[in-house]
Design a protein around this motif. Structure first.
Motif, PDB file in Angstrom:
ATOM      1  N   ALA A   9      57.974  48.666   0.435  1.00 48.00           N
ATOM      2  CA  ALA A   9      58.425  49.560  -0.633  1.00 48.00           C
ATOM      3  C   ALA A   9      58.574  48.853  -1.967  1.00 48.00           C
ATOM      4  N   GLN A  10      58.260  47.529  -2.008  1.00 45.05           N
ATOM      5  CA  GLN A  10      58.493  46.775  -3.221  1.00 45.05           C
ATOM      6  C   GLN A  10      57.184  46.330  -3.839  1.00 45.05           C
ATOM      7  N   ALA A  11      57.237  46.022  -5.143  1.00 45.27           N
ATOM      8  CA  ALA A  11      56.095  45.407  -5.794  1.00 45.27           C
ATOM      9  C   ALA A  11      55.890  44.000  -5.251  1.00 45.27           C
ATOM     10  N   GLY A  12      54.662  43.519  -5.392  1.00 48.10           N
ATOM     11  CA  GLY A  12      54.406  42.128  -5.043  1.00 48.10           C
ATOM     12  C   GLY A  12      55.162  41.216  -5.980  1.00 48.10           C
ATOM     13  N   ARG A  13      55.197  39.937  -5.662  1.00 47.01           N
ATOM     14  CA  ARG A  13      55.945  38.993  -6.486  1.00 47.01           C
ATOM     15  C   ARG A  13      55.052  37.825  -6.840  1.00 47.01           C
ATOM     16  N   ARG A  14      55.067  37.416  -8.087  1.00 47.55           N
ATOM     17  CA  ARG A  14      54.345  36.241  -8.534  1.00 47.55           C
ATOM     18  C   ARG A  14      55.378  35.274  -9.125  1.00 47.55           C
ATOM     19  N   PRO A  15      55.696  34.181  -8.452  1.00 47.06           N
ATOM     20  CA  PRO A  15      56.715  33.279  -8.975  1.00 47.06           C
ATOM     21  C   PRO A  15      56.231  32.383 -10.102  1.00 47.06           C
ATOM     22  N   PHE A  16      54.900  32.338 -10.353  1.00 47.72           N
ATOM     23  CA  PHE A  16      54.342  31.441 -11.356  1.00 47.72           C
ATOM     24  C   PHE A  16      53.634  32.244 -12.447  1.00 47.72           C
ATOM     25  N   ILE A  17      53.505  31.647 -13.639  1.00 49.67           N
ATOM     26  CA  ILE A  17      52.799  32.318 -14.722  1.00 49.67           C
ATOM     27  C   ILE A  17      51.318  31.961 -14.742  1.00 49.67           C
ATOM     28  N   VAL A 169      55.680  24.651  -7.803  1.00 48.23           N
ATOM     29  CA  VAL A 169      56.768  24.638  -6.826  1.00 48.23           C
ATOM     30  C   VAL A 169      57.812  25.641  -7.292  1.00 48.23           C
ATOM     31  N   SER A 170      58.445  26.322  -6.330  1.00 45.70           N
ATOM     32  CA  SER A 170      59.366  27.413  -6.644  1.00 45.70           C
ATOM     33  C   SER A 170      60.543  27.375  -5.683  1.00 45.70           C
ATOM     34  N   HIS A 171      61.733  27.665  -6.211  1.00 49.95           N
ATOM     35  CA  HIS A 171      62.944  27.646  -5.383  1.00 49.95           C
ATOM     36  C   HIS A 171      63.749  28.917  -5.630  1.00 49.95           C
ATOM     37  N   PRO A 172      64.236  29.590  -4.555  1.00 44.84           N
ATOM     38  CA  PRO A 172      65.033  30.810  -4.754  1.00 44.84           C
ATOM     39  C   PRO A 172      66.436  30.491  -5.255  1.00 44.84           C
ATOM     40  N   VAL A 173      66.865  31.243  -6.261  1.00 44.72           N
ATOM     41  CA  VAL A 173      68.237  31.166  -6.744  1.00 44.72           C
ATOM     42  C   VAL A 173      69.057  32.287  -6.126  1.00 44.72           C
ATOM     43  N   ILE A 174      68.493  33.502  -6.120  1.00 43.49           N
ATOM     44  CA  ILE A 174      69.063  34.644  -5.403  1.00 43.49           C
ATOM     45  C   ILE A 174      67.971  35.129  -4.456  1.00 43.49           C
ATOM     46  N   GLU A 175      68.208  35.117  -3.169  1.00 43.74           N
ATOM     47  CA  GLU A 175      67.175  35.429  -2.184  1.00 43.74           C
ATOM     48  C   GLU A 175      66.558  36.798  -2.446  1.00 43.74           C
ATOM     49  N   LEU A 178      65.592  36.387  -7.394  1.00 44.09           N
ATOM     50  CA  LEU A 178      65.436  35.501  -8.543  1.00 44.09           C
ATOM     51  C   LEU A 178      64.954  34.124  -8.080  1.00 44.09           C
ATOM     52  N   ARG A 179      63.869  33.625  -8.731  1.00 48.87           N
ATOM     53  CA  ARG A 179      63.312  32.321  -8.400  1.00 48.87           C
ATOM     54  C   ARG A 179      63.062  31.529  -9.678  1.00 48.87           C
ATOM     55  N   LEU A 180      63.258  30.205  -9.593  1.00 51.83           N
ATOM     56  CA  LEU A 180      62.904  29.288 -10.670  1.00 51.83           C
ATOM     57  C   LEU A 180      61.729  28.438 -10.214  1.00 51.83           C
ATOM     58  N   SER A 181      60.793  28.190 -11.130  1.00 46.35           N
ATOM     59  CA  SER A 181      59.565  27.500 -10.765  1.00 46.35           C
ATOM     60  C   SER A 181      59.198  26.453 -11.802  1.00 46.35           C
ATOM     61  N   LEU A 182      58.372  25.502 -11.359  1.00 45.05           N
ATOM     62  CA  LEU A 182      57.783  24.494 -12.230  1.00 45.05           C
ATOM     63  C   LEU A 182      56.331  24.366 -11.828  1.00 45.05           C
ATOM     64  N   GLU A 183      55.438  24.327 -12.816  1.00 43.44           N
ATOM     65  CA  GLU A 183      54.017  24.257 -12.477  1.00 43.44           C
ATOM     66  C   GLU A 183      53.256  23.447 -13.511  1.00 43.44           C
ATOM     67  N   SER A 184      52.056  23.028 -13.117  1.00 48.47           N
ATOM     68  CA  SER A 184      51.135  22.361 -14.030  1.00 48.47           C
ATOM     69  C   SER A 184      49.788  23.051 -13.933  1.00 48.47           C
ATOM     70  N   PHE A 185      49.023  22.993 -15.030  1.00 51.54           N
ATOM     71  CA  PHE A 185      47.699  23.603 -15.081  1.00 51.54           C
ATOM     72  C   PHE A 185      46.776  22.692 -15.861  1.00 51.54           C
ATOM     73  N   GLY A 186      45.564  22.477 -15.330  1.00 57.14           N
ATOM     74  CA  GLY A 186      44.594  21.651 -16.020  1.00 57.14           C
ATOM     75  C   GLY A 186      43.221  22.284 -16.007  1.00 57.14           C
ATOM     76  N   GLU A 187      42.406  21.950 -17.004  1.00 55.21           N
ATOM     77  CA  GLU A 187      41.021  22.406 -17.060  1.00 55.21           C
ATOM     78  C   GLU A 187      40.160  21.293 -17.643  1.00 55.21           C
ATOM     79  N   PHE A 188      38.909  21.221 -17.176  1.00 54.79           N
ATOM     80  CA  PHE A 188      38.030  20.139 -17.593  1.00 54.79           C
ATOM     81  C   PHE A 188      36.582  20.619 -17.532  1.00 54.79           C
ATOM     82  N   ASP A 189      35.774  20.074 -18.411  1.00 53.38           N
ATOM     83  CA  ASP A 189      34.365  20.456 -18.547  1.00 53.38           C
ATOM     84  C   ASP A 189      33.560  19.820 -17.421  1.00 53.38           C
ATOM     85  N   LEU A 190      32.862  20.657 -16.644  1.00 54.94           N
ATOM     86  CA  LEU A 190      31.958  20.151 -15.621  1.00 54.94           C
ATOM     87  C   LEU A 190      30.502  20.178 -16.077  1.00 54.94           C
TER      88      LEU A 190
END
Length: 242
Positions: A9-17, A169-175, A178-190
């Motif tokens: 009954a709920q929307a999906g969840r995306r913890p990262f941007i 990486v993501s950790h629940p604050v309120i099950e 509410l979640r807090l996350s940290l992420e990295s993103f990279g791109e490079f020319d192939l």
């Protein structure tokens, strides 16, 4: 997109941007999802303006393994606003939605139909894997490639290939809420993209309430990698399950 707990009954969840996750919309459900995001100026390209995007589209649950997003994107800078592209974005989860094993793999394939943009039509492919511990702590790895083919628009030139990678990486604050996350993103020319490598890192926060979820955060460009790396890339994502 989001965590693997079954919640019809709920929307999906995306913890990262930025990092794609491995959950999908339930079979027969529809989400309306929207992204707002920015690439700021870079120290090595002060005359290149900041660029803004709106990504909007329905996300359809086609089966317990497969969802399909059909978005369009609007791109703007300080001088022009234009419809940039349409996409057909397929996300196939190898184990069915609701499967509660810790490790979950997903394959993503996207057809990107360019409209008002200098870039060619392209195909994006991603391999995504997530692992969630009993504590709710979650880690996700997303490896991708973007293949632009000028001939698909009747243009001349070789294929252009951009590699991407993301870790979150993501950790629940309120099950379940509410979640807090940290992420990295990279791109490079192939091949023939003509772009310096970029690397970003930053935090985000995800909030789920009923049939709605919101995720917001920003990535900060590590300009030591390249002076043409944008200083920051904030993104706001929200969705409502219909």
């Amino acid at each position: 997109m989001g965590l693997t707990w079954a919640a019809p009954a709920q929307a999906g969840r995306r913890p990262f941007i930025w990092t794609f996750d491995t959950d999908i919309v339930p079979k027969g459900d529809v989400e309306l999802e929207q992204w707002l995001w920015v690439r700021s100026r870079a120290p090595g390209a002060p005359d290149r303006p900041s660029v803004y995007w709106i990504w909007w589209g329905p996300v359809l649950g086609l089966s317990q393994h497969l969802e399909l997003a059909l978005p369009f994107q609007v791109r703007a800078n300080r001088t022009v606003t234009q419809l940039e592209s349409f996409e057909a974005d397929f996300r196939y989860r190898l184990f069915p939605r609701g499967d509660d094993r810790a490790f979950q793999p997903l394959v993503r394939a996207v057809w990107h139909q360019a409209i008002n943009t200098a870039g060619p039509n392209r195909v994006d492919l991603d391999l995504v894997g997530s692992y969630q511990w009993e504590s709710g702590f979650r880690a996700v790895v997303d490896l991708g490639v973007q293949v632009g083919v000028p001939a698909l628009r009747g243009d001349e030139g070789p294929a252009r290939i951009l590699g991407t990678y993301s870790v979150g990486v993501s950790h629940p604050v309120i099950e379940d809420e509410l979640r807090l996350s940290l992420e990295s993103f990279g791109e490079f020319d192939l091949k023939d993209v003509g772009q310096d490598p970029h690397l970003f890192v930053g935090p985000s926060v995800a909030w789920t309430f009923g049939r709605t979820w919101v995720t917001a955060g920003t990535l900060f460009g590590l300009t030591a990698v390249s002076s043409e790396t944008p200083r920051f890339m904030p993104r706001l994502i929200w969705a409502v399950a219909l």
